[in-house]
Design a protein around this motif. Structure first.
Motif, mmCIF file in Angstrom:
data_model
loop_
_atom_site.group_PDB
_atom_site.id
_atom_site.type_symbol
_atom_site.label_atom_id
_atom_site.label_comp_id
_atom_site.label_asym_id
_atom_site.label_seq_id
_atom_site.Cartn_x
_atom_site.Cartn_y
_atom_site.Cartn_z
ATOM 1 N N SER A 88 104.077 45.843 2.298
ATOM 2 C CA SER A 88 104.072 46.469 0.977
ATOM 3 C C SER A 88 102.645 46.603 0.468
ATOM 4 O O SER A 88 101.768 45.796 0.783
ATOM 5 C CB SER A 88 104.903 45.646 -0.005
ATOM 6 O OG SER A 88 104.227 44.460 -0.327
ATOM 7 N N THR A 89 102.425 47.605 -0.360
ATOM 8 C CA THR A 89 101.096 47.810 -0.942
ATOM 9 C C THR A 89 100.773 46.709 -1.938
ATOM 10 O O THR A 89 99.613 46.327 -2.086
ATOM 11 C CB THR A 89 101.017 49.184 -1.637
ATOM 12 O OG1 THR A 89 102.064 49.256 -2.607
ATOM 13 C CG2 THR A 89 101.171 50.308 -0.632
ATOM 14 N N PHE A 90 101.789 46.158 -2.607
ATOM 15 C CA PHE A 90 101.538 45.057 -3.541
ATOM 16 C C PHE A 90 101.041 43.827 -2.788
ATOM 17 O O PHE A 90 100.094 43.169 -3.196
ATOM 18 C CB PHE A 90 102.818 44.716 -4.316
ATOM 19 C CG PHE A 90 102.655 43.521 -5.215
ATOM 20 C CD1 PHE A 90 102.079 43.660 -6.460
ATOM 21 C CD2 PHE A 90 103.060 42.261 -4.803
ATOM 22 C CE1 PHE A 90 101.911 42.564 -7.284
ATOM 23 C CE2 PHE A 90 102.894 41.166 -5.626
ATOM 24 C CZ PHE A 90 102.316 41.317 -6.862
ATOM 25 N N ARG A 91 101.682 43.502 -1.662
ATOM 26 C CA ARG A 91 101.290 42.329 -0.887
ATOM 27 C C ARG A 91 99.893 42.504 -0.303
ATOM 28 O O ARG A 91 99.140 41.550 -0.176
ATOM 29 C CB ARG A 91 102.315 42.070 0.209
ATOM 30 C CG ARG A 91 102.032 40.865 1.070
ATOM 31 C CD ARG A 91 101.861 39.575 0.306
ATOM 32 N NE ARG A 91 103.089 39.065 -0.205
ATOM 33 C CZ ARG A 91 103.170 38.032 -1.030
ATOM 34 N NH1 ARG A 91 102.094 37.414 -1.441
ATOM 35 N NH2 ARG A 91 104.323 37.625 -1.464
ATOM 36 N N GLN A 92 99.536 43.748 0.041
ATOM 37 C CA GLN A 92 98.182 43.987 0.547
ATOM 38 C C GLN A 92 97.153 43.829 -0.563
ATOM 39 O O GLN A 92 96.064 43.294 -0.337
ATOM 40 C CB GLN A 92 98.095 45.382 1.167
ATOM 41 C CG GLN A 92 98.859 45.497 2.476
ATOM 42 C CD GLN A 92 98.912 46.922 2.997
ATOM 43 O OE1 GLN A 92 98.539 47.856 2.296
ATOM 44 N NE2 GLN A 92 99.383 47.080 4.226
ATOM 45 N N ALA A 93 97.471 44.278 -1.769
ATOM 46 C CA ALA A 93 96.526 44.173 -2.880
ATOM 47 C C ALA A 93 96.445 42.743 -3.408
ATOM 48 O O ALA A 93 95.380 42.306 -3.850
ATOM 49 C CB ALA A 93 96.939 45.117 -4.008
ATOM 50 N N TYR A 94 97.558 42.015 -3.412
ATOM 51 C CA TYR A 94 97.601 40.633 -3.929
ATOM 52 C C TYR A 94 98.214 39.728 -2.861
ATOM 53 O O TYR A 94 99.397 39.389 -2.923
ATOM 54 C CB TYR A 94 98.447 40.563 -5.207
ATOM 55 C CG TYR A 94 97.981 41.475 -6.301
ATOM 56 C CD1 TYR A 94 96.944 41.100 -7.137
ATOM 57 C CD2 TYR A 94 98.578 42.717 -6.512
ATOM 58 C CE1 TYR A 94 96.511 41.934 -8.151
ATOM 59 C CE2 TYR A 94 98.152 43.559 -7.519
ATOM 60 C CZ TYR A 94 97.114 43.160 -8.338
ATOM 61 O OH TYR A 94 96.688 43.979 -9.332
ATOM 62 N N PRO A 95 97.446 39.301 -1.868
ATOM 63 C CA PRO A 95 98.026 38.508 -0.775
ATOM 64 C C PRO A 95 98.583 37.159 -1.236
ATOM 65 O O PRO A 95 99.511 36.642 -0.633
ATOM 66 C CB PRO A 95 96.861 38.326 0.201
ATOM 67 C CG PRO A 95 95.633 38.681 -0.539
ATOM 68 C CD PRO A 95 96.026 39.551 -1.673
#
Length: 136
Positions: A88-95
């Motif tokens: 997900s793009t969220f997980r990439q931005a906020y690991p």
């Protein structure tokens, strides 16, 4: 106790007993031999031959099938779920997820936690307590 009040009490007791027995008789929901329910269910024919459906479904329906049949919302959700394995793009931005400050900002309506400044509303009332109304 005099005869008149004793007679009144006896009449009231007899009328009360008659009324209660009439109410009990009016409710014919019993399964006794002379009740309507017994006569209806006793007159139905019973097919004792093996069921074709039971032969094709020896274990009956699954719990999921019963739920789908009993609810309109589950009827359309009868297929197995599919999962998207792409990152997900969220997980990439906020690991590591959101920070505590970000969580507080999302949960509070206070302007101290929001990054965009909010315009404070100005008071319309006068701060001068002596002036109430202007005379013409």
């Amino acid at each position: 106790m005099n005869k008149v009040s004793m007679m009144k009490s006896l009449v009231v007791a007899v009328m009360l007993a008659a009324g209660v027995s009439g109410i009990a008789r009016a409710d014919d929901g019993s399964m006794g031999r002379f009740g309507d329910s017994y006569q209806y269910f006793n007159s139905q024919t019973i097919d004792k031959s093996p069921s074709a459906w039971r032969a094709s479904h020896p274990n009956g329906l699954s719990e999921r099938q019963l739920q789908a049949l009993s609810s309109e919302s589950l009827a359309s959700d009868f297929t197995k779920p599919t999962f998207d394995k792409a990152p997900s793009t969220f997980r990439q931005a906020y690991p590591n997820g959101l920070s505590e400050r970000q969580l507080q900002a999302l949960s509070s309506e206070s302007s101290a936690w929001h990054s965009t400044p909010r315009v404070a509303t100005s008071a319309v009332a006068s701060t001068n307590g002596g002036v109430i109304a202007a005379a013409k």
